[in-house]
Write an enzyme that holds these catalytic residues in place. Structure first.
Site, mmCIF file in Angstrom:
data_model
loop_
_atom_site.group_PDB
_atom_site.id
_atom_site.type_symbol
_atom_site.label_atom_id
_atom_site.label_comp_id
_atom_site.label_asym_id
_atom_site.label_seq_id
_atom_site.Cartn_x
_atom_site.Cartn_y
_atom_site.Cartn_z
ATOM 1 C CB SER A 25 57.384 54.913 17.448
ATOM 2 O OG SER A 25 57.945 53.913 16.633
ATOM 3 C CD GLU A 49 56.655 58.630 15.959
ATOM 4 O OE1 GLU A 49 56.041 57.780 15.278
ATOM 5 O OE2 GLU A 49 57.895 58.691 16.011
ATOM 6 N NE ARG A 78 58.763 58.816 12.081
ATOM 7 C CZ ARG A 78 59.596 58.550 11.072
ATOM 8 N NH1 ARG A 78 59.726 59.420 10.081
ATOM 9 N NH2 ARG A 78 60.277 57.430 11.026
#
Length: 300
Positions: A225, A295, A174
């Site tokens: 998320s 995130e 990520r």
């Protein structure tokens, strides 16, 4: 800001608006107004916009489709640039496709699967844009952007454009180089996609999409998320084990379906969501001695 608006319009940079409500541009439907809001009509228009705003010392924030983003109810002072419909071009060059940063990732996955281009099925349920996906190395179902990206076209704050190879993007979980060393904006990307069977790829993508619908709360506004998985652990599982599923603060609720999602039940504010994030972090730290890193990008 009226003067800046007129100057931007005279340069024909694209759509320009004052005091644009940002809850219209985030998937969680939270966010106050931007002083000035611009949706450039192309790469050169984006470059002109950034140059003009820089000359007037106006702070800038660039967004995509507004997933993985939490914006204060007071809004954002300065300029918000949305890379969207003006930068959603697509060009096929054999096994390589060149895609504008504003192209929706879900749509790209669907179109390419139908054409028998293999590699994007994993993205069939990711609600972001190509630029945002490159920026954060978006992924699901064991794959991510780093597996298919050949190179990314980056516009840097000084106005220079440069193609960065997959290696130069320094992808990891990520994360890309754009979040760390080289601050810049992805304006388009080249993806290498192998040939595949359209029927098989479409079925695979549908399977992934159906799974996400069953396990994730996309029927409510949410930001995707909330936490990065603190590998080898999984954020959603930790939240569930901590007994936090369904926990509510104001109009924000941890999803009953998936512990790593916070949904807007209809009246959630920025502070509600932020308080819920902090509560999860402190609870997981206390119970499991694990630091939960977000995130979702939290604008302060």
């Amino acid at each position: 800001m009226e003067q800046i608006k007129h100057q931007l319009e005279s340069h024909q940079v694209g759509k320009v608006a004052l005091n644009e409500p940002l809850n219209k541009h985030t998937t969680i439907k939270i966010g106050g107004p931007a002083d000035i809001f611009i949706e450039p009509g192309g790469i050169e228009q984006l470059r002109k916009t950034l140059d003009l705003l820089k000359k007037h010392h106006i702070p800038v924030r660039v967004i995509g489709r507004g997933s993985n983003l939490l914006i204060p109810d007071e809004g954002i002072r300065g300029a918000v640039i949305k890379i969207g419909s003006g930068m959603d071009h697509i060009e096929e060059m054999g096994s390589t496709i060149r895609v504008g940063a504003g192209y929706p990732l879900v749509k790209l996955a669907a179109v390419m699967s139908r054409k028998g281009k293999k590699g994007l099925a994993f993205a069939g349920g990711i609600p972001g844009s190509v630029g945002g996906a490159v920026y954060m190395n978006a992924g699901a179902h064991g794959s991510d952007i780093s597996k298919i990206l050949s190179r990314a076209h980056i516009l840097f704050p000084d106005g220079t454009l440069q193609w960065l190879s997959n290696e130069e993007m320094k992808f990891s979980y990520r994360t890309s180089v754009l979040q760390k060393e080289k601050r810049g904006y992805c304006v388009e990307a080249d993806f290498h996609l192998e040939e595949g069977d359209p029927g098989t790829l479409t079925a695979e993508m549908k399977q992934f999409k159906d799974y996400r619908k069953k396990t994730q709360p996309w029927s409510h506004p949410c930001a995707g998320s909330i936490f990065r998985n603190p590998l080898p652990h999984y954020a959603g599982k930790l939240v569930e084990e901590a007994g936090l599923k369904g926990y509510t603060i104001g109009g924000a609720q941890i999803s009953e379906l998936h512990g790593n999602f916070i949904v807007n039940t209809g009246t959630a504010t920025y502070k509600d969501v932020l308080s819920l994030i902090r509560h999860v972090q402190s609870t997981i730290k206390e119970k499991f001695s694990i630091e939960m890193e977000t995130e979702v990008e939290i604008v302060t």
